[in-house]
Design a protein around this motif. Structure first.
Motif, PDB file in Angstrom:
ATOM      1  N   THR A   1       0.840  -1.189   0.000  1.00 16.66           N
ATOM      2  CA  THR A   1       0.000   0.000   0.000  1.00 16.66           C
ATOM      3  C   THR A   1       0.881   1.246   0.000  1.00 16.66           C
ATOM      4  N   ILE A   2       0.347   2.332  -0.528  1.00 12.03           N
ATOM      5  CA  ILE A   2       1.081   3.590  -0.567  1.00 12.03           C
ATOM      6  C   ILE A   2       1.379   4.067   0.856  1.00 12.03           C
TER       7      ILE A   2
ATOM      8  N   THR B   1       7.090   1.712   0.179  1.00 11.38           N
ATOM      9  CA  THR B   1       6.355   1.767  -1.092  1.00 11.38           C
ATOM     10  C   THR B   1       6.232   3.214  -1.559  1.00 11.38           C
ATOM     11  N   PHE B   2       5.924   4.115  -0.635  1.00 13.22           N
ATOM     12  CA  PHE B   2       5.806   5.529  -0.973  1.00 13.22           C
ATOM     13  C   PHE B   2       7.138   6.045  -1.522  1.00 13.22           C
TER      14      PHE B   2
ATOM     15  N   VAL C   1       7.664   4.803  -5.028  1.00 13.41           N
ATOM     16  CA  VAL C   1       6.836   5.551  -5.986  1.00 13.41           C
ATOM     17  C   VAL C   1       7.479   6.904  -6.264  1.00 13.41           C
TER      18      VAL C   1
ATOM     19  N   LEU D   1      -0.816  12.636  -2.169  1.00 16.31           N
ATOM     20  CA  LEU D   1      -0.776  11.180  -2.303  1.00 16.31           C
ATOM     21  C   LEU D   1      -0.636  10.550  -0.917  1.00 16.31           C
ATOM     22  N   TRP D   2       0.236  11.095  -0.093  1.00 14.93           N
ATOM     23  CA  TRP D   2       0.428  10.555   1.258  1.00 14.93           C
ATOM     24  C   TRP D   2      -0.846  10.722   2.095  1.00 14.93           C
TER      25      TRP D   2
ATOM     26  N   CYS E   1      -3.284   8.067   0.941  1.00 12.59           N
ATOM     27  CA  CYS E   1      -2.609   6.800   0.658  1.00 12.59           C
ATOM     28  C   CYS E   1      -3.527   5.588   0.786  1.00 12.59           C
TER      29      CYS E   1
ATOM     30  N   VAL F   1      -1.584   1.296  -5.397  1.00 16.32           N
ATOM     31  CA  VAL F   1      -0.225   1.507  -5.902  1.00 16.32           C
ATOM     32  C   VAL F   1      -0.212   1.626  -7.420  1.00 16.32           C
TER      33      VAL F   1
ATOM     34  N   ALA G   1      -1.140   5.145  -8.555  1.00 11.52           N
ATOM     35  CA  ALA G   1      -0.391   6.261  -7.967  1.00 11.52           C
ATOM     36  C   ALA G   1       0.165   7.201  -9.032  1.00 11.52           C
TER      37      ALA G   1
END
Length: 169
Positions: free
Chosen positions: A6-7, A12-13, A16, A49-50, A53, A58, A61
């Motif tokens: 997941t974001i 993962t963030f 991205v 985005l955060w 999230c 994903v 995104a």
């Protein structure tokens, strides 16, 4: 990327960001032509985005970031158009005024502030509530818990005192 990640996961963030940050920056830089503005728009997009999230998968995104960045840029352009439109309708007040006028205006403003400060507290309160806050005599009477006639008397005395101290224009 792992479809199950997941974001909201920091790794993962970050991934991205590393994958899409530069390309999104270039995309928006080509549109706006300003490096700092492009940087701000990209940063704002990643912040959104955060913040979202949990709602953004994903695999979506990249699309989310491009859309947010582009929309933010378009909003800035629209805002600048509105500002320019209103600027055209506003006469340039400063350039049309002589230094003598500006000096006299400043002196008058200082004289007015001094005259208001010399009013009694009751007169000053009524005057400022009416002339600055835009309150009607009835509203002032309710606020100060006095009669409308008392407000009228205070305003009358305040205006007389201001006229005496400042003089007629």
């Amino acid at each position: 990327m792992d479809k199950n990640s997941t974001i909201c996961n920091e790794n993962t963030f970050n991934r991205v960001y590393k994958e899409h940050g530069k390309t999104i920056w270039r995309f928006i830089y080509f549109k706006c032509g300003n490096e700092a503005q492009a940087e701000d728009l990209v940063q704002d997009a990643f912040i959104k985005l955060w913040q979202n999230c949990a709602k953004v998968p994903v695999e979506k995104a990249k699309s989310f970031l491009y859309t947010i960045t582009n929309n933010a840029f378009l909003n800035e352009v629209a805002h600048k158009k509105v500002v320019l439109k209103h600027a055209k309708h506003q006469p340039d007040r400063v350039e049309n005024q002589s230094p003598q006028f500006l000096l006299e205006e400043k002196q008058y403003h200082e004289k007015l502030q001094s005259a208001i400060a010399n009013l009694t507290e009751a007169q000053r309160t009524a005057f400022l509530l009416n002339r600055i806050e835009g309150k009607k005599y009835r509203e002032i009477a309710e606020i100060l818990n006095i009669s409308v006639k008392a407000v009228e008397k205070r305003m009358s005395l305040a205006l007389k005192s201001l006229r005496d101290e400042i003089g007629e224009l």
